[in-house]
Design a protein around this motif. Structure first.
Motif, PDB file in Angstrom:
ATOM      1  N   GLU A  91      13.056 -30.206   1.180  1.00  0.00           N
ATOM      2  CA  GLU A  91      12.890 -31.365   0.297  1.00  0.00           C
ATOM      3  C   GLU A  91      14.158 -32.207   0.277  1.00  0.00           C
ATOM      4  OE1 GLU A  91      12.266 -30.243  -3.779  1.00  0.00           O
ATOM      5  OE2 GLU A  91      14.098 -29.048  -3.897  1.00  0.00           O
TER       6      GLU A  91
ATOM      7  N   ALA B 173      16.916 -37.245  -6.068  1.00  0.00           N
ATOM      8  CA  ALA B 173      15.647 -36.617  -6.474  1.00  0.00           C
ATOM      9  C   ALA B 173      15.644 -36.365  -7.973  1.00  0.00           C
ATOM     10  CB  ALA B 173      15.458 -35.308  -5.714  1.00  0.00           C
ATOM     11  N   ASP B 174      14.480 -36.494  -8.568  1.00  0.00           N
ATOM     12  CA  ASP B 174      14.360 -36.308 -10.016  1.00  0.00           C
ATOM     13  C   ASP B 174      14.815 -34.914 -10.445  1.00  0.00           C
ATOM     14  OD1 ASP B 174      11.291 -38.260 -10.424  1.00  0.00           O
ATOM     15  OD2 ASP B 174      13.406 -38.852 -10.370  1.00  0.00           O
ATOM     16  N   SER B 175      14.599 -33.931  -9.594  1.00  0.00           N
ATOM     17  CA  SER B 175      14.916 -32.552  -9.958  1.00  0.00           C
ATOM     18  C   SER B 175      16.417 -32.308 -10.123  1.00  0.00           C
ATOM     19  CB  SER B 175      14.361 -31.595  -8.906  1.00  0.00           C
ATOM     20  OG  SER B 175      14.901 -31.887  -7.631  1.00  0.00           O
ATOM     21  N   VAL B 176      17.237 -33.187  -9.571  1.00  0.00           N
ATOM     22  CA  VAL B 176      18.686 -32.994  -9.660  1.00  0.00           C
ATOM     23  C   VAL B 176      19.396 -34.184 -10.286  1.00  0.00           C
ATOM     24  CG1 VAL B 176      18.650 -31.467  -7.653  1.00  0.00           C
ATOM     25  CG2 VAL B 176      19.171 -33.907  -7.354  1.00  0.00           C
ATOM     26  N   LYS B 177      18.635 -35.186 -10.674  1.00  0.00           N
ATOM     27  CA  LYS B 177      19.228 -36.394 -11.245  1.00  0.00           C
ATOM     28  C   LYS B 177      20.022 -36.039 -12.499  1.00  0.00           C
ATOM     29  CE  LYS B 177      16.854 -39.952 -10.379  1.00  0.00           C
ATOM     30  NZ  LYS B 177      15.772 -40.973 -10.327  1.00  0.00           N
TER      31      LYS B 177
ATOM     32  N   ASP C  59      17.398 -22.205  -9.677  1.00  0.00           N
ATOM     33  CA  ASP C  59      16.409 -22.920  -8.863  1.00  0.00           C
ATOM     34  C   ASP C  59      17.045 -23.804  -7.794  1.00  0.00           C
ATOM     35  OD1 ASP C  59      13.804 -23.541 -11.398  1.00  0.00           O
ATOM     36  OD2 ASP C  59      14.304 -21.776 -10.175  1.00  0.00           O
ATOM     37  N   ASP C  60      18.336 -24.036  -7.886  1.00  0.00           N
ATOM     38  CA  ASP C  60      19.032 -24.822  -6.861  1.00  0.00           C
ATOM     39  C   ASP C  60      19.387 -23.973  -5.645  1.00  0.00           C
ATOM     40  OD1 ASP C  60      20.778 -26.430  -9.560  1.00  0.00           O
ATOM     41  OD2 ASP C  60      19.080 -27.219  -8.407  1.00  0.00           O
TER      42      ASP C  60
END
Length: 117
Positions: free
Chosen positions: A46, A60-64, A88-89
């Protein structure tokens, strides 16, 4: 010969920080959009963040709010600053270069990031 060499991965506790670096050679750095991708076990690769030579980065929103991408065009290097890391990272992080004119694409070998809880 194009080379993208990542460094800076490792093991860190949750809440910690890491800074990844990717040194590029064999390409015209300013002609490339530089990006970081990641792939966790059993999951698809991703996009984490990308950044053109000039212009705003895309995160990405998941890490913003936790990760920042930057590039030093004079050093042909792109960075990924990762703060407030979560389990999760955990993934292999890959550097990517995409030529903005011809869409040639290149990948680094990847660097492992492991976040322990």
């Amino acid at each position: 010969q194009v080379q993208l060499v990542e460094s800076g991965g490792g093991l860190v506790q949750a809440g910690g920080s890491l800074r990844l670096s990717c040194a590029a050679s064999g390409i015209i750095f300013s002609d490339n959009v530089m990006a970081w991708y990641r792939q966790a076990p059993g999951k698809q690769r991703e996009l984490v963040a990308n950044m053109p030579s000039s212009g705003a980065p895309n995160i990405a929103d998941s890490v913003k709010g936790r990760f920042t991408i930057s590039r030093d065009n004079a050093k042909n290097t792109v960075y990924l600053q990762m703060n407030s890391l979560k389990p999760d990272d955990t993934a292999v992080y890959y550097c990517n270069a995409e030529n903005k004119w011809f869409r040639w694409e290149y990948w680094g070998q990847g660097t492992q990031v492991t976040v322990s809880s």
